[in-house]
Write a protein that holds these residues in place. Structure first.
Motif, short mmCIF file in Angstrom:
data_model
loop_
_atom_site.label_atom_id
_atom_site.label_comp_id
_atom_site.label_asym_id
_atom_site.label_seq_id
_atom_site.Cartn_x
_atom_site.Cartn_y
_atom_site.Cartn_z
N HIS A 230 0.83 -1.22 0.00
CA HIS A 230 0.00 0.00 0.00
C HIS A 230 0.86 1.27 0.00
O HIS A 230 0.52 2.27 -0.63
N GLY A 231 2.00 1.22 0.72
CA GLY A 231 2.86 2.40 0.78
C GLY A 231 3.38 2.80 -0.59
O GLY A 231 3.39 3.99 -0.94
N ILE A 232 3.80 1.82 -1.38
CA ILE A 232 4.27 2.11 -2.73
C ILE A 232 3.11 2.56 -3.61
O ILE A 232 3.21 3.54 -4.35
N CYS A 233 2.00 1.82 -3.52
CA CYS A 233 0.83 2.16 -4.34
C CYS A 233 0.41 3.61 -4.13
O CYS A 233 0.17 4.36 -5.09
N TYR A 234 0.30 4.01 -2.87
CA TYR A 234 -0.21 5.34 -2.56
C TYR A 234 0.84 6.43 -2.77
O TYR A 234 0.61 7.40 -3.51
N ASP A 235 1.99 6.28 -2.11
CA ASP A 235 3.00 7.34 -2.15
C ASP A 235 3.59 7.55 -3.53
O ASP A 235 3.72 8.68 -4.00
N PHE A 236 3.93 6.45 -4.19
CA PHE A 236 4.61 6.57 -5.47
C PHE A 236 3.68 7.00 -6.58
O PHE A 236 4.13 7.40 -7.65
N PHE A 237 2.37 6.92 -6.35
CA PHE A 237 1.44 7.45 -7.35
C PHE A 237 0.86 8.78 -6.93
O PHE A 237 1.03 9.79 -7.59
N PHE A 238 0.16 8.80 -5.80
CA PHE A 238 -0.56 10.01 -5.42
C PHE A 238 0.36 11.14 -5.00
O PHE A 238 0.19 12.28 -5.44
N VAL A 239 1.34 10.86 -4.15
CA VAL A 239 2.24 11.94 -3.71
C VAL A 239 3.12 12.39 -4.87
O VAL A 239 3.31 13.59 -5.09
N ALA A 240 3.66 11.42 -5.62
CA ALA A 240 4.46 11.78 -6.80
C ALA A 240 3.61 12.56 -7.80
O ALA A 240 4.07 13.52 -8.42
N GLY A 241 2.34 12.15 -7.93
CA GLY A 241 1.44 12.85 -8.84
C GLY A 241 1.15 14.27 -8.39
O GLY A 241 1.01 15.18 -9.22
N GLN A 242 1.06 14.49 -7.07
CA GLN A 242 0.85 15.84 -6.56
C GLN A 242 2.06 16.73 -6.87
O GLN A 242 1.90 17.90 -7.21
N ILE A 243 3.25 16.15 -6.76
CA ILE A 243 4.47 16.90 -7.09
C ILE A 243 4.48 17.25 -8.57
O ILE A 243 4.79 18.38 -8.96
N TYR A 244 4.14 16.27 -9.41
CA TYR A 244 4.11 16.49 -10.86
C TYR A 244 3.08 17.55 -11.22
O TYR A 244 3.35 18.46 -12.03
N LYS B 64 0.01 30.06 -11.33
CA LYS B 64 -1.37 30.48 -11.56
C LYS B 64 -2.38 29.40 -11.21
O LYS B 64 -3.46 29.69 -10.66
N TYR B 65 -2.07 28.14 -11.52
CA TYR B 65 -3.06 27.08 -11.40
C TYR B 65 -2.76 26.05 -10.31
O TYR B 65 -3.35 24.98 -10.29
N LYS B 66 -1.81 26.34 -9.42
CA LYS B 66 -1.38 25.35 -8.43
C LYS B 66 -2.56 24.75 -7.64
O LYS B 66 -2.78 23.54 -7.64
N SER B 67 -3.31 25.58 -6.96
CA SER B 67 -4.41 25.09 -6.13
C SER B 67 -5.51 24.47 -6.98
O SER B 67 -6.08 23.43 -6.64
N ALA B 68 -5.83 25.13 -8.09
CA ALA B 68 -6.89 24.65 -8.97
C ALA B 68 -6.55 23.27 -9.53
O ALA B 68 -7.41 22.38 -9.61
N ALA B 69 -5.30 23.06 -9.92
CA ALA B 69 -4.89 21.78 -10.50
C ALA B 69 -4.97 20.66 -9.48
O ALA B 69 -5.43 19.55 -9.78
N PHE C 166 2.21 5.80 -23.73
CA PHE C 166 1.82 7.13 -24.19
C PHE C 166 2.41 8.30 -23.41
O PHE C 166 2.40 9.42 -23.91
N PHE C 167 2.91 8.06 -22.20
CA PHE C 167 3.51 9.14 -21.42
C PHE C 167 5.00 9.25 -21.79
O PHE C 167 5.73 8.28 -21.68
N LYS C 168 5.41 10.43 -22.22
CA LYS C 168 6.81 10.65 -22.59
C LYS C 168 7.60 11.13 -21.37
O LYS C 168 7.15 12.01 -20.64
N SER C 169 8.75 10.53 -21.16
CA SER C 169 9.58 10.89 -20.01
C SER C 169 9.94 12.37 -20.05
O SER C 169 10.25 12.93 -21.11
N GLU C 170 9.84 13.02 -18.90
CA GLU C 170 10.22 14.42 -18.79
C GLU C 170 10.76 14.69 -17.40
O GLU C 170 10.41 14.00 -16.44
N LYS C 171 11.62 15.67 -17.27
CA LYS C 171 12.22 16.00 -16.00
C LYS C 171 11.24 16.81 -15.18
O LYS C 171 10.65 17.78 -15.66
N VAL C 172 11.04 16.40 -13.94
CA VAL C 172 10.13 17.10 -13.03
C VAL C 172 10.91 17.51 -11.79
O VAL C 172 11.57 16.69 -11.16
N GLU C 173 10.83 18.79 -11.46
CA GLU C 173 11.51 19.28 -10.27
C GLU C 173 10.63 19.04 -9.05
O GLU C 173 9.48 19.48 -8.99
N SER C 174 11.12 18.26 -8.07
CA SER C 174 10.36 17.95 -6.87
C SER C 174 10.54 19.05 -5.85
O SER C 174 11.40 19.91 -5.99
#
Length: 410
Positions: free
Chosen positions: A315-329, A337-342, A402-410
């Motif tokens: 569960h830790g990997i499922c949740y953190d590595f998707f939802f938390v990483a997704g929030q960072i992305y 401009k769209y931080k809260s809205a997104a 379909f997702f192309k790798s891109e650099k994301v600043e955490s």
């Protein structure tokens, strides 16, 4: 931030998630064993969480942000919620139970945003200080599960048959009343907007962030976020009933391994994120989802019980590595401009749309295999779990292609 304020906020978080963990984990077991609910009825009751998530932005955006202090609204919502929780405790059928849980979730889901808002308004450096406050929520959830199994033994086989799980709602009602009263001594958190603020409904719901969907990568991530919540709903709805049916001892306490894992992998996330990148981190999460359900499908409470424990720990990997990483992305892609809205849009899509579809699908599948359950309980659960495993694999393939790798600043 003073030590007193830190304590008040930490205790608020502890109570908030103790309440949720004290009844939601065992809800599926209670509905099936004690209220004789069908799969469709169980799905509808779990789906109230999604309705709460959809309605929550209106309560927070239209009321909390404009007219009243957040801590006062938090108090009122939990006091009313305590009454609804008591009515859930008193309900004798699934049909009688449904309107109470619907009302409760409409009131409870906004409190998740309110406790965050109250905390952030008091912190000098939220990025460094918030995690130390929020972790008490996870501790509250864990202790609720341990109490159900080890202090009260409500989730043992004989206790379940005797209707002991009904007491989880009474416990949640009492703690909700405590938090309701306690909220009025929390630090003052006045509205951030004037009553005359003319923000549109699209502003409140974060729909302005839909412009981000013009970015193909974000669109793929957005679709994947909705789809992966379908198998996630299976876990919330049926993990506890499954563990009870196959004879695992103290299942609610053992499910807290998932929350302990969540804390540990949250610490590991920055390392994975930096070393493997966003795309691979998400793919690891999706793979963990599939593996979890395979473990559930082929594990048992005997010699293969380790498979069940591994499935829970994933569960830790499922949740953190998707939802938390997704929030960072999402934060990185949205810009100032769209931080809260997104973030609001992603929450609406996942906890609202995605999980609602998942709860419905899980109930439909459980009802479909009911005849098998009557003759072979192990085969029934195997059939149920291989489906979300397959869905997770399909979503992983979609994201990989379909997702192309891109650099994301955490």
């Amino acid at each position: 931030m003073s030590g007193l304020i830190r304590f008040k906020l930490s205790f608020m978080m502890f109570l908030e998630f103790f309440i949720w963990g004290s009844w939601f984990v065992t809800l599926g077991t209670y509905l099936g064993k004690n209220l004789n609910a069908t799969g469709a009825e169980i799905a509808n009751i779990f789906g109230t969480q999604s309705w709460g998530a959809i309605i929550a932005p209106f309560i927070v955006g239209l009321i909390a942000d404009r007219y009243f202090n957040a801590e006062r609204i938090l108090g009122i919502l939990h006091l009313v919620g305590a009454g609804l929780m008591y009515l859930m405790y008193s309900a004798g059928t699934a049909g009688e139970f449904f309107p109470y849980v619907l009302g409760y979730m409409i009131l409870f889901m906004p409190t998740l945003a309110l406790v965050n808002s109250i905390s952030f308004r008091q912190l000098n450096d939220p990025e460094k200080e918030f995690s130390g406050i929020r972790i008490w929520g996870t501790i509250g959830w864990i202790l609720a599960g341990l109490a159900i199994s080890f202090v009260f033994a409500w989730d043992s086989g004989e206790s379940i048959e005797a209707g002991a799980l009904r007491n989880t709602f009474l416990m949640a009602s009492i703690v909700s009343a405590v938090l309701g009263v306690y909220s009025f001594i929390l630090p003052s958190t006045p509205p951030t907007k004037s009553a005359g603020d003319n923000s549109s409904v699209s502003d409140i719901l974060g729909l302005e962030a839909l412009q981000l969907l013009k970015d193909k990568n974000f669109l793929i991530f957005f679709i994947s976020s909705i789809l992966i919540c379908i198998p996630l709903a299976f876990y919330y709805q049926y993990a506890n009933p499954f563990l009870n049916d196959i004879g695992m001892q103290n299942p609610t306490a053992k499910m807290t391994i998932g929350q302990i894992s969540e804390v540990l992998f949250l610490l590991a996330l920055p390392i994975f994120f930096k070393r493997f990148g966003f795309k691979n981190t998400i793919l690891i999460a999706m793979l963990a989802w599939a593996l979890r359900y395979v473990m559930f499908a082929y594990g048992d409470a005997g010699q293969f019980s380790f498979m069940l424990l591994i499935g829970i720990a994933l569960h830790g990997i499922c949740y953190d590595f998707f939802f938390v990483a997704g929030q960072i992305y999402t934060d990185a892609k949205a810009g100032l401009k769209y931080k809260s809205a997104a973030q609001g849009l992603i929450s609406l899509a996942t906890y609202g749309v995605g999980m609602m579809i998942g709860f419905w699908a899980a109930g439909l599948i459980a009802d479909h295999y009911t005849s098998i359950k009557e003759t072979n309980i192990a085969q029934f659960w195997q059939q149920v779990w291989v489906i979300p495993a397959g869905i997770a694999v399909a979503v992983m393939a979609f994201f990989f292609l379909f997702f192309k790798s891109e650099k994301v600043e955490s």
